[in-house]
Design a protein around this motif. Structure first.
Motif, PDB file in Angstrom:
ATOM      1  N   CYS A  67      65.268  98.209  94.792  1.00 15.20           N
ATOM      2  CA  CYS A  67      64.848  98.640  93.871  1.00 15.20           C
ATOM      3  C   CYS A  67      63.969  97.587  93.100  1.00 15.20           C
ATOM      4  O   CYS A  67      64.476  96.451  93.096  1.00 15.20           O
ATOM      5  CB  CYS A  67      66.005  98.993  92.958  1.00 15.20           C
ATOM      6  SG  CYS A  67      65.532  99.326  91.189  1.00 15.20           S
ATOM      7  N   ALA A  68      62.766  97.782  92.507  1.00  9.94           N
ATOM      8  CA  ALA A  68      61.988  97.001  92.004  1.00  9.94           C
ATOM      9  C   ALA A  68      62.121  96.745  90.440  1.00  9.94           C
ATOM     10  O   ALA A  68      61.283  96.280  89.942  1.00  9.94           O
ATOM     11  CB  ALA A  68      60.417  97.606  92.313  1.00  9.94           C
ATOM     12  N   GLY A  69      63.129  97.447  89.972  1.00  8.97           N
ATOM     13  CA  GLY A  69      63.193  97.041  88.466  1.00  8.97           C
ATOM     14  C   GLY A  69      63.169  98.381  87.712  1.00  8.97           C
ATOM     15  O   GLY A  69      63.080  99.519  88.219  1.00  8.97           O
ATOM     16  N   PRO A 145      62.447  88.964  86.882  1.00 11.88           N
ATOM     17  CA  PRO A 145      61.341  88.694  86.338  1.00 11.88           C
ATOM     18  C   PRO A 145      61.081  89.196  85.030  1.00 11.88           C
ATOM     19  O   PRO A 145      60.023  89.027  84.434  1.00 11.88           O
ATOM     20  CB  PRO A 145      60.298  89.767  86.960  1.00 11.88           C
ATOM     21  CG  PRO A 145      61.190  91.048  87.505  1.00 11.88           C
ATOM     22  CD  PRO A 145      62.624  90.397  87.601  1.00 11.88           C
ATOM     23  N   GLU A 146      62.093  89.525  84.069  1.00 13.32           N
ATOM     24  CA  GLU A 146      62.101  90.174  82.754  1.00 13.32           C
ATOM     25  C   GLU A 146      61.242  89.133  81.733  1.00 13.32           C
ATOM     26  O   GLU A 146      60.422  89.379  81.014  1.00 13.32           O
ATOM     27  CB  GLU A 146      63.491  90.509  82.072  1.00 13.32           C
ATOM     28  CG  GLU A 146      63.896  91.613  82.621  1.00 13.32           C
ATOM     29  CD  GLU A 146      64.758  91.733  84.036  1.00 13.32           C
ATOM     30  OE1 GLU A 146      65.073  92.355  84.574  1.00 13.32           O
ATOM     31  OE2 GLU A 146      64.573  90.341  84.682  1.00 13.32           O
ATOM     32  N   VAL A 151      60.182  90.044  78.022  1.00 14.15           N
ATOM     33  CA  VAL A 151      61.513  90.916  77.726  1.00 14.15           C
ATOM     34  C   VAL A 151      62.678  90.343  78.162  1.00 14.15           C
ATOM     35  O   VAL A 151      62.565  89.167  78.485  1.00 14.15           O
ATOM     36  CB  VAL A 151      61.463  92.480  78.237  1.00 14.15           C
ATOM     37  CG1 VAL A 151      60.339  93.289  77.705  1.00 14.15           C
ATOM     38  CG2 VAL A 151      61.307  92.531  79.669  1.00 14.15           C
ATOM     39  N   LEU A 152      63.761  90.761  78.027  1.00 12.62           N
ATOM     40  CA  LEU A 152      65.111  90.114  78.395  1.00 12.62           C
ATOM     41  C   LEU A 152      66.123  91.166  79.482  1.00 12.62           C
ATOM     42  O   LEU A 152      65.685  92.066  79.286  1.00 12.62           O
ATOM     43  CB  LEU A 152      66.029  90.179  77.080  1.00 12.62           C
ATOM     44  CG  LEU A 152      65.915  89.165  75.913  1.00 12.62           C
ATOM     45  CD1 LEU A 152      64.698  89.584  75.062  1.00 12.62           C
ATOM     46  CD2 LEU A 152      67.049  89.352  74.870  1.00 12.62           C
ATOM     47  N   PRO A 153      66.532  90.493  80.342  1.00 10.93           N
ATOM     48  CA  PRO A 153      67.466  91.149  81.174  1.00 10.93           C
ATOM     49  C   PRO A 153      68.732  91.444  80.518  1.00 10.93           C
ATOM     50  O   PRO A 153      69.760  90.996  80.741  1.00 10.93           O
ATOM     51  CB  PRO A 153      67.782  90.095  82.289  1.00 10.93           C
ATOM     52  CG  PRO A 153      67.631  88.833  81.641  1.00 10.93           C
ATOM     53  CD  PRO A 153      66.736  88.813  80.564  1.00 10.93           C
ATOM     54  N   LEU A 175      63.717  81.097  84.665  1.00  9.52           N
ATOM     55  CA  LEU A 175      62.519  80.560  85.482  1.00  9.52           C
ATOM     56  C   LEU A 175      61.862  81.901  86.008  1.00  9.52           C
ATOM     57  O   LEU A 175      60.800  81.901  86.342  1.00  9.52           O
ATOM     58  CB  LEU A 175      62.747  79.518  86.653  1.00  9.52           C
ATOM     59  CG  LEU A 175      63.621  78.249  86.094  1.00  9.52           C
ATOM     60  CD1 LEU A 175      63.680  77.469  87.417  1.00  9.52           C
ATOM     61  CD2 LEU A 175      62.425  77.541  85.134  1.00  9.52           C
ATOM     62  N   GLY A 176      62.682  82.953  86.219  1.00 11.17           N
ATOM     63  CA  GLY A 176      62.034  84.129  86.808  1.00 11.17           C
ATOM     64  C   GLY A 176      61.760  83.822  88.332  1.00 11.17           C
ATOM     65  O   GLY A 176      60.632  84.485  88.810  1.00 11.17           O
ATOM     66  N   VAL A 177      62.246  82.911  89.069  1.00  4.53           N
ATOM     67  CA  VAL A 177      61.851  82.430  90.399  1.00  4.53           C
ATOM     68  C   VAL A 177      61.968  83.586  91.317  1.00  4.53           C
ATOM     69  O   VAL A 177      63.224  84.425  91.073  1.00  4.53           O
ATOM     70  CB  VAL A 177      62.354  81.358  90.724  1.00  4.53           C
ATOM     71  CG1 VAL A 177      61.592  80.317  90.141  1.00  4.53           C
ATOM     72  CG2 VAL A 177      63.929  81.345  90.754  1.00  4.53           C
ATOM     73  N   ARG A 178      61.468  84.088  92.443  1.00  6.39           N
ATOM     74  CA  ARG A 178      61.674  84.618  93.407  1.00  6.39           C
ATOM     75  C   ARG A 178      62.275  84.141  94.431  1.00  6.39           C
ATOM     76  O   ARG A 178      62.077  82.947  94.768  1.00  6.39           O
ATOM     77  CB  ARG A 178      60.476  85.721  93.983  1.00  6.39           C
ATOM     78  CG  ARG A 178      59.614  86.340  92.937  1.00  6.39           C
ATOM     79  CD  ARG A 178      60.293  87.757  92.661  1.00  6.39           C
ATOM     80  NE  ARG A 178      59.703  88.410  91.798  1.00  6.39           N
ATOM     81  CZ  ARG A 178      58.616  89.447  92.084  1.00  6.39           C
ATOM     82  NH1 ARG A 178      58.362  89.639  93.157  1.00  6.39           N
ATOM     83  NH2 ARG A 178      58.175  89.951  90.920  1.00  6.39           N
TER      84      ARG A 178
END
Length: 272
Positions: A67-69, A145-146, A151-153, A175-178
């Motif tokens: 799921c990509a979000g 990645p929010e 935006v916020l998670p 940081l939103g890192v992958r």
């Protein structure tokens, strides 16, 4: 009952005996989670709440991605609705519905297994964090990645913290890192990492066999007890757990488990 449930085609249900696989079925968008998908998942888990014939729910994504979000198209539609009513309430309602769905999956009495491939981002990451067992490919891509989108998670954050702790959750969310499956294992998101599709299926089947060896009612009660440890005073919780233990020992599963051990055979629930 589940057999009479009509759900949106954004998900697919596949049942084999006591094992139910719930496929996220929007491969054209890497199974991005639409409001229809959220509602469909809620329908399924509401129907499963009292269904003791289903012992395991396997969460998977069609097309090589989990799921990509969230679905960007839904957000665009919400923007139009919010403008028309002159209120932010449509955003609030949409976001809170997602949180309610995640909580339903988290509290499901069945053992929930997440099979993670490809994108496991945002809402998909949150869904992975409420599984009881998580298996993933080494090349899966995880992330929150929010904040990079402004935006916020919001609904995911509490479940991520419960899964991996505040220290790691802060780093990943801010940081939103992958990161790939190997790092997901290191931080505690997943339990097993495999190298290819064949090994993924083998590991899943081995997991199912382990689940079948556990007594169905004892598993449900154990999962509920584990959840309670986070919120209840220890002494009263242990008192109640002792009562549940006594009932289990004297119950049908306890008696069958004892006899199977003495007779050096598998208990009868392994065949279900």
């Amino acid at each position: 009952m589940l057999e009479n449930l009509h759900v949106d085609d954004s998900i697919q249900l596949e049942r084999h005996g006591s094992i139910l696989t719930l496929w996220l079925n929007r491969p054209e968008s890497r199974n991005a989670m639409s409001l229809k998908m959220v509602n469909a998942i809620q329908q399924v888990f509401a129907d499963l709440a009292d269904d003791t014939s289903i012992r395991t729910v396997i969460l998977r994504g069609q097309g090589g991605h989990f799921c990509a979000g969230g679905d960007i198209k839904d957000m665009a539609a919400l923007r139009v609705e919010a403008t028309s009513v002159g209120s932010l309430q449509p955003y609030v309602d949409f976001n809170r519905r997602f949180g309610a769905m995640i909580e339903q999956v988290d509290q499901a009495p069945q053992t929930v297994v997440a099979v993670l491939e490809g994108a496991v981002l945002g809402g998909g990451f949150g869904l992975a964090c409420v599984s009881d067992v998580a298996i993933c490919r080494d090349n899966a891509q995880f992330g929150l990645p929010e904040t990079g989108l402004g935006v916020l998670p919001a609904q995911i954050a509490p479940f991520v913290v419960k899964r991996i702790g505040l220290t790691q959750a802060r780093r990943l969310a801010l940081l939103g890192v992958r990161f790939n499956g190997r790092e997901a294992l290191q931080v505690g998101v997943v339990h097993e990492v495999v190298n290819d599709a064949a090994e993924l299926e083998q590991t899943l089947q081995a997991t199912i066999e382990h689940i079948k060896r556990a007594a169905p009612l004892a598993s449900r009660a154990t999962k509920a007890l584990l959840h309670r440890t986070l919120n209840e005073p220890l002494e009263s919780l242990l008192d109640d757990a002792a009562q549940q233990f006594a009932q289990a020992v004297g119950g049908a599963e306890g008696q069958e488990g004892t006899m199977a051990f003495i007779q050096k055979r598998l208990p009868n629930w392994t065949e279900q």
